[in-house]
Every structure is written in structure tokens, then in C-alpha cells.
Design a protein around this motif. Structure first.
Motif, PDB file in Angstrom:
ATOM      1  N   VAL A  95       0.823  -1.211   0.000  1.00 24.09           N
ATOM      2  CA  VAL A  95       0.000   0.000   0.000  1.00 24.09           C
ATOM      3  C   VAL A  95       0.856   1.260   0.000  1.00 24.09           C
ATOM      4  O   VAL A  95       0.578   2.223  -0.723  1.00 24.09           O
ATOM      5  CB  VAL A  95      -0.957  -0.008   1.213  1.00 24.09           C
ATOM      6  CG1 VAL A  95      -1.596   1.356   1.412  1.00 24.09           C
ATOM      7  CG2 VAL A  95      -2.027  -1.079   1.025  1.00 24.09           C
ATOM      8  N   LYS A  96       1.898   1.278   0.795  1.00 24.49           N
ATOM      9  CA  LYS A  96       2.766   2.463   0.889  1.00 24.49           C
ATOM     10  C   LYS A  96       3.350   2.816  -0.475  1.00 24.49           C
ATOM     11  O   LYS A  96       3.411   3.999  -0.844  1.00 24.49           O
ATOM     12  CB  LYS A  96       3.875   2.231   1.907  1.00 24.49           C
ATOM     13  CG  LYS A  96       4.768   3.444   2.136  1.00 24.49           C
ATOM     14  CD  LYS A  96       5.820   3.149   3.191  1.00 24.49           C
ATOM     15  CE  LYS A  96       6.651   4.402   3.496  1.00 24.49           C
ATOM     16  NZ  LYS A  96       7.347   4.933   2.296  1.00 24.49           N
ATOM     17  N   LYS A  97       3.767   1.809  -1.226  1.00 25.83           N
ATOM     18  CA  LYS A  97       4.355   2.061  -2.544  1.00 25.83           C
ATOM     19  C   LYS A  97       3.385   2.813  -3.445  1.00 25.83           C
ATOM     20  O   LYS A  97       3.742   3.828  -4.058  1.00 25.83           O
ATOM     21  CB  LYS A  97       4.745   0.731  -3.201  1.00 25.83           C
ATOM     22  CG  LYS A  97       5.243   0.871  -4.638  1.00 25.83           C
ATOM     23  CD  LYS A  97       5.565  -0.489  -5.252  1.00 25.83           C
ATOM     24  CE  LYS A  97       4.314  -1.227  -5.674  1.00 25.83           C
ATOM     25  NZ  LYS A  97       4.645  -2.480  -6.413  1.00 25.83           N
ATOM     26  N   TRP A  98       2.159   2.317  -3.512  1.00 20.30           N
ATOM     27  CA  TRP A  98       1.166   2.939  -4.396  1.00 20.30           C
ATOM     28  C   TRP A  98       0.743   4.299  -3.871  1.00 20.30           C
ATOM     29  O   TRP A  98       0.559   5.250  -4.651  1.00 20.30           O
ATOM     30  CB  TRP A  98      -0.052   2.027  -4.547  1.00 20.30           C
ATOM     31  CG  TRP A  98       0.262   0.719  -5.208  1.00 20.30           C
ATOM     32  CD1 TRP A  98       0.174  -0.523  -4.653  1.00 20.30           C
ATOM     33  CD2 TRP A  98       0.724   0.525  -6.546  1.00 20.30           C
ATOM     34  NE1 TRP A  98       0.536  -1.479  -5.562  1.00 20.30           N
ATOM     35  CE2 TRP A  98       0.891  -0.873  -6.733  1.00 20.30           C
ATOM     36  CE3 TRP A  98       1.025   1.380  -7.602  1.00 20.30           C
ATOM     37  CZ2 TRP A  98       1.330  -1.419  -7.926  1.00 20.30           C
ATOM     38  CZ3 TRP A  98       1.470   0.848  -8.795  1.00 20.30           C
ATOM     39  CH2 TRP A  98       1.623  -0.544  -8.949  1.00 20.30           C
ATOM     40  N   ALA A  99       0.598   4.424  -2.558  1.00 24.16           N
ATOM     41  CA  ALA A  99       0.175   5.707  -1.983  1.00 24.16           C
ATOM     42  C   ALA A  99       1.243   6.776  -2.184  1.00 24.16           C
ATOM     43  O   ALA A  99       0.929   7.937  -2.483  1.00 24.16           O
ATOM     44  CB  ALA A  99      -0.138   5.536  -0.500  1.00 24.16           C
ATOM     45  N   ASP A 100       2.507   6.403  -2.058  1.00 22.60           N
ATOM     46  CA  ASP A 100       3.598   7.358  -2.298  1.00 22.60           C
ATOM     47  C   ASP A 100       3.617   7.806  -3.755  1.00 22.60           C
ATOM     48  O   ASP A 100       3.836   8.996  -4.048  1.00 22.60           O
ATOM     49  CB  ASP A 100       4.942   6.739  -1.921  1.00 22.60           C
ATOM     50  CG  ASP A 100       5.158   6.652  -0.410  1.00 22.60           C
ATOM     51  OD1 ASP A 100       4.422   7.337   0.322  1.00 22.60           O
ATOM     52  OD2 ASP A 100       6.056   5.895   0.014  1.00 22.60           O
ATOM     53  N   ARG A 101       3.384   6.884  -4.657  1.00 16.87           N
ATOM     54  CA  ARG A 101       3.352   7.259  -6.069  1.00 16.87           C
ATOM     55  C   ARG A 101       2.176   8.175  -6.362  1.00 16.87           C
ATOM     56  O   ARG A 101       2.291   9.129  -7.138  1.00 16.87           O
ATOM     57  CB  ARG A 101       3.282   5.991  -6.947  1.00 16.87           C
ATOM     58  CG  ARG A 101       4.603   5.241  -7.042  1.00 16.87           C
ATOM     59  CD  ARG A 101       4.497   3.960  -7.838  1.00 16.87           C
ATOM     60  NE  ARG A 101       4.112   4.193  -9.227  1.00 16.87           N
ATOM     61  CZ  ARG A 101       4.003   3.225 -10.140  1.00 16.87           C
ATOM     62  NH1 ARG A 101       4.251   1.967  -9.791  1.00 16.87           N
ATOM     63  NH2 ARG A 101       3.656   3.504 -11.377  1.00 16.87           N
ATOM     64  N   LEU A 102       1.047   7.916  -5.720  1.00 19.34           N
ATOM     65  CA  LEU A 102      -0.136   8.745  -5.922  1.00 19.34           C
ATOM     66  C   LEU A 102       0.111  10.162  -5.404  1.00 19.34           C
ATOM     67  O   LEU A 102      -0.241  11.151  -6.067  1.00 19.34           O
ATOM     68  CB  LEU A 102      -1.322   8.106  -5.198  1.00 19.34           C
ATOM     69  CG  LEU A 102      -2.726   8.586  -5.563  1.00 19.34           C
ATOM     70  CD1 LEU A 102      -2.966   8.530  -7.056  1.00 19.34           C
ATOM     71  CD2 LEU A 102      -3.767   7.752  -4.824  1.00 19.34           C
ATOM     72  N   ILE A 103       0.730  10.284  -4.257  1.00 18.97           N
ATOM     73  CA  ILE A 103       1.040  11.608  -3.718  1.00 18.97           C
ATOM     74  C   ILE A 103       2.069  12.324  -4.588  1.00 18.97           C
ATOM     75  O   ILE A 103       2.001  13.541  -4.790  1.00 18.97           O
ATOM     76  CB  ILE A 103       1.519  11.497  -2.261  1.00 18.97           C
ATOM     77  CG1 ILE A 103       0.328  11.195  -1.348  1.00 18.97           C
ATOM     78  CG2 ILE A 103       2.216  12.770  -1.807  1.00 18.97           C
ATOM     79  CD1 ILE A 103       0.663  11.097   0.115  1.00 18.97           C
ATOM     80  N   GLY A 104       3.013  11.569  -5.147  1.00 19.70           N
ATOM     81  CA  GLY A 104       3.997  12.160  -6.046  1.00 19.70           C
ATOM     82  C   GLY A 104       3.331  12.790  -7.263  1.00 19.70           C
ATOM     83  O   GLY A 104       3.701  13.895  -7.699  1.00 19.70           O
ATOM     84  N   ILE A 105       2.355  12.105  -7.822  1.00 23.77           N
ATOM     85  CA  ILE A 105       1.610  12.639  -8.966  1.00 23.77           C
ATOM     86  C   ILE A 105       0.835  13.889  -8.550  1.00 23.77           C
ATOM     87  O   ILE A 105       0.790  14.888  -9.278  1.00 23.77           O
ATOM     88  CB  ILE A 105       0.653  11.566  -9.521  1.00 23.77           C
ATOM     89  CG1 ILE A 105       1.456  10.482 -10.242  1.00 23.77           C
ATOM     90  CG2 ILE A 105      -0.380  12.173 -10.455  1.00 23.77           C
ATOM     91  CD1 ILE A 105       0.620   9.325 -10.729  1.00 23.77           C
ATOM     92  N   TYR A 106       0.220  13.836  -7.370  1.00 25.86           N
ATOM     93  CA  TYR A 106      -0.530  14.991  -6.874  1.00 25.86           C
ATOM     94  C   TYR A 106       0.380  16.212  -6.732  1.00 25.86           C
ATOM     95  O   TYR A 106       0.023  17.326  -7.152  1.00 25.86           O
ATOM     96  CB  TYR A 106      -1.171  14.654  -5.528  1.00 25.86           C
ATOM     97  CG  TYR A 106      -1.738  15.848  -4.818  1.00 25.86           C
ATOM     98  CD1 TYR A 106      -2.913  16.454  -5.257  1.00 25.86           C
ATOM     99  CD2 TYR A 106      -1.091  16.396  -3.699  1.00 25.86           C
ATOM    100  CE1 TYR A 106      -3.439  17.563  -4.615  1.00 25.86           C
ATOM    101  CE2 TYR A 106      -1.610  17.503  -3.050  1.00 25.86           C
ATOM    102  CZ  TYR A 106      -2.775  18.092  -3.513  1.00 25.86           C
ATOM    103  OH  TYR A 106      -3.283  19.189  -2.877  1.00 25.86           O
ATOM    104  N   ASN A 107       1.556  16.026  -6.168  1.00 22.69           N
ATOM    105  CA  ASN A 107       2.466  17.151  -5.953  1.00 22.69           C
ATOM    106  C   ASN A 107       2.925  17.781  -7.253  1.00 22.69           C
ATOM    107  O   ASN A 107       3.190  18.992  -7.307  1.00 22.69           O
ATOM    108  CB  ASN A 107       3.674  16.690  -5.124  1.00 22.69           C
ATOM    109  CG  ASN A 107       3.313  16.437  -3.670  1.00 22.69           C
ATOM    110  OD1 ASN A 107       2.370  17.020  -3.142  1.00 22.69           O
ATOM    111  ND2 ASN A 107       4.054  15.558  -3.015  1.00 22.69           N
ATOM    112  N   LYS A 108       2.993  17.000  -8.317  1.00 20.96           N
ATOM    113  CA  LYS A 108       3.378  17.535  -9.621  1.00 20.96           C
ATOM    114  C   LYS A 108       2.225  18.267 -10.295  1.00 20.96           C
ATOM    115  O   LYS A 108       2.441  19.227 -11.049  1.00 20.96           O
ATOM    116  CB  LYS A 108       3.865  16.401 -10.524  1.00 20.96           C
ATOM    117  CG  LYS A 108       5.211  15.819 -10.123  1.00 20.96           C
ATOM    118  CD  LYS A 108       5.625  14.701 -11.068  1.00 20.96           C
ATOM    119  CE  LYS A 108       6.960  14.101 -10.654  1.00 20.96           C
ATOM    120  NZ  LYS A 108       7.370  12.970 -11.545  1.00 20.96           N
ATOM    121  N   GLU A 109       1.014  17.836 -10.065  1.00 19.88           N
ATOM    122  CA  GLU A 109      -0.148  18.383 -10.775  1.00 19.88           C
ATOM    123  C   GLU A 109      -0.797  19.564 -10.051  1.00 19.88           C
ATOM    124  O   GLU A 109      -1.382  20.431 -10.689  1.00 19.88           O
ATOM    125  CB  GLU A 109      -1.203  17.276 -10.962  1.00 19.88           C
ATOM    126  CG  GLU A 109      -2.353  17.650 -11.863  1.00 19.88           C
ATOM    127  CD  GLU A 109      -1.909  18.011 -13.272  1.00 19.88           C
ATOM    128  OE1 GLU A 109      -2.303  19.094 -13.756  1.00 19.88           O
ATOM    129  OE2 GLU A 109      -1.168  17.219 -13.880  1.00 19.88           O
TER     130      GLU A 109
END
Length: 333
Positions: free
Chosen positions: A154-168
Motif C-alpha cells: 500500500v505504501k508504494k502505491w500511496a507514495d506514487r499517488l502523492i507524487g503525482i498529486y504534488n506535480k499536478e
């Protein structure tokens, strides 16, 4: 608030057959020309588990499970099953149906300890876990799908999701993509789920921040109700907003995320918002149109500028029943 569900459960069973849940309906009759799909049958599994006391649903559960199981072939999870009993040969290896299937099957294994299904989930998850460039919505589905059987993922996917959010994100755009499209509540729901599982405060912070922003975006102040993104172009970062057509899946996903937000924060405003989103089905929307077929139990597929879509397909009634299950889980509070 008394929640209607018996007629909706009976309607779900009506548009199901020995193969599974039929995807679309013409008015309130199953449209076999459109076939069946994993997206809907996976959610039907979750409905069965949510209302396990219903004997008819319990009897139908193996049919939905078998449909999803049979969709795994040639190392891929197919989604669409045609009227001629063939699988549509365009199976995506990165589609949302994979996350939905994992979520449903994972919940099934968690509650019923089915070794055969656990083996299947391992194969399905293995087909997607190393893929790059997945959409935020697919990653959200994978968080929800990893909840039961792969909590360490879960942490892996959640970190990637937050990474996308921070860019957008920008000062006036607190979202994961340059448009707010469909099933939107599913993304903050995934981050709040990640917080539940890992305890990571950043998932709670981003989940609540984006949920609050989405709420403000979707609330029609003049009519004191929700006005969801229309599928005629959605809500875009450049300022464009399609008001129509609005669909039940939007109300359903928002109800689910508000219920979880209430559970993890204890803030009563989320319970009120969940009920306000449910009122959308009952007619408290910008068209003052009741979306529930009171006679047959189906849920209308949506409404446009001029009229309600009288067809009552699978996704609409599934969204409603899953929303009812979420609301019932907080009713005693």
C-alpha cells in the motif's frame, strides 16, 4: 434516515443470469447485446459480502466469483465478455478492472479464507505490480485492492499517488490530474485507506485536503446540493465545466469516501456530507430528479440537461448499494 435497499437488491438479481451481472439495461431489462464485464461483477461480489444476510445474494455470489475467475486467461485479466460468449480481445494490463477485481477478491478471501481465490489474486496482482505510468485512478484502485492481501504494498502505491498529486497541484487546483472526471471519490478514498493501514499522516493530510477541495468544487451553493462532473467533458483545469450528464457512480463514490473520512477523523461534517450525497439519488440535485425507480428498484443511469436517462444499468445500482452499505456502517454513531 431509513435506507432503501431490498428493491435494489432484487433488481440487481433481476439483471443477473447464470453467467453473471449484465452490464447494461434497456429501461429495466438486461441488454444482453452489451454483454458482461469484470468491473461490475467484482462490485457485485462486494455487494454480496456487504449484505451477506440476504440469502438470494449469498446464492448468487459464486456466479459473480466464477465470472471474475474465468476472466483470468493467457496471463491477463480480461474485462468484457461478449454476447457470443467470447472475451473482447482488448484486455488492458493496466485497467481499473484489475484493481476492482483485487479489491473484491481480497475482501472475499479476508472474509471466507478461500485458498483458490487467493492464488488467483496473486496472479492478477503479479500482472500489474511492476507496471509504470499507471493513471492515478488505477493506482487508487490498487491501494484498495492491496488492502486485504498485500498491505505492505500500500505504501508504494500511496507514495506514487502523492507524487503525482504534488506535480499536478497548483494554488487553485488540488487534484491529481488536469481534469476531474469520473468515480472521483475513489482517489481520496484510497489515500484515507492508506492512512488506515500504514498510519502515515501524509496520506491522511493529502486525502482530506483533496476531498475538501473536491467537495467545494462539486457543491452547488445556489441550490444547496451536489452537482457532479458531467461526462460531456468533465471539469477541466483550464476552467471548462460540463454540467451534464451526471451519473450515479459519482454520488456513490463520494458517499463512500465521506463515510471513511468520518471514521478516521470523527468530524461530523463528513457524515452530513455523506447524507447530502445520498440525497442526490433521492432528487436533491440540480434537476430535482429522483434517480430511483421506486417501482422496480433500479437506479437511472444519469440525467442530462433535458431528461433523465431511463436505462438502469449495473453500475448505477451497484453504486447505490455500496453507498448504502457505507452509510449503514456509520448509522449507529
Amino acid at each position: 434516515m431509513r435506507l432503501k435497499k431490498e428493491k435494489q437488491i432484487n433488481y440487481l438479481l433481476k439483471i443477473s443470469d447464470q453467467i453473471g451481472l449484465v452490464e447494461h439495461a434497456t429501461f429495466d431489462e438486461p441488454n444482453y447485446e452489451e454483454g458482461w464485464c469484470v468491473d461490475d461483477n467484482a462490485r457485485a461480489i462486494q455487494v454480496c459480502l456487504a449484505f451477506a444476510e440476504n440469502k438470494k445474494l449469498e446464492e448468487k455470489l459464486p456466479v459473480y466469483v466464477d465470472f471474475v475467475s474465468l476472466a483470468w486467461r493467457q496471463g491477463r485479466l480480461f474485462n468484457d465478455f461478449n454476447r457470443d460468449l467470447t472475451w473482447r480481445d482488448d484486455a488492458s494490463t493496466s485497467g481499473e478492472h484489475i484493481g476492482r477485481a483485487l479489491s473484491a477478491l481480497g475482501e472475499l478471501v479476508n472474509k471466507r479464507s478461500d485458498f483458490k481465490i487467493k492464488s488467483l489474486t496473486n496472479k492478477i496482482y503479479g500482472s500489474i505490480k511492476n507496471q509504470k505510468n499507471l493513471s492515478p485512478r488505477v493506482m487508487a484502485q490498487l491501494i484498495l485492492g492491496s488492502k486485504y492481501l498485500y498491505p505492505n504494498e500500500v505504501k508504494k502505491w500511496a507514495d506514487r499517488l502523492i507524487g503525482i498529486y504534488n506535480k499536478e497541484k497548483s494554488a487553485d487546483w488540488r487534484w491529481f490530474e488536469p481534469l476531474v472526471s469520473y468515480d472521483n471519490g475513489r482517489i481520496p478514498l484510497a489515500l484515507l485507506t492508506a492512512f488506515e493501514i500504514t498510519g502515515g499522516k501524509k496520506y491522511l493530510k493529502t486525502g482530506i485536503k483533496t476531498l475538501n477541495w473536491l467537495t467545494d468544487l462539486l457543491w452547488e451553493k445556489n441550490k444547496d446540493c451536489f452537482s457532479f462532473a458531467g461526462n460531456g467533458g468533465w471539469i477541466q483545469k483550464n476552467g471548462f465545466r460540463a454540467v451534464f450528464d451526471q451519473q450515479p457512480v459519482e454520488a456513490g463514490s463520494m458517499i463512500e469516501v465521506y463515510c471513511l473520512a468520518y471514521k478516521v477523523t470523527g468530524e461530523k461534517k463528513y457524515k452530513k456530507l455523506a447524507k447530502a450525497a445520498f440525497d442526490w439519488y433521492e432528487g436533491k440535485n440540480i434537476k430535482n430528479q429522483k434517480m430511483i425507480n421506486e417501482t422496480g428498484g433500479g437506479i437511472y443511469d444519469g440525467f442530462g440537461e433535458k431528461e433523465v436517462n431511463q436505462n438502469q444499468g449495473a453500475e448505477a445500482v451497484l453504486s447505490y448499494l455500496l453507498a448504502v452499505a457505507s452509510l449503514e456502517s456509520i448509522e449507529s454513531d
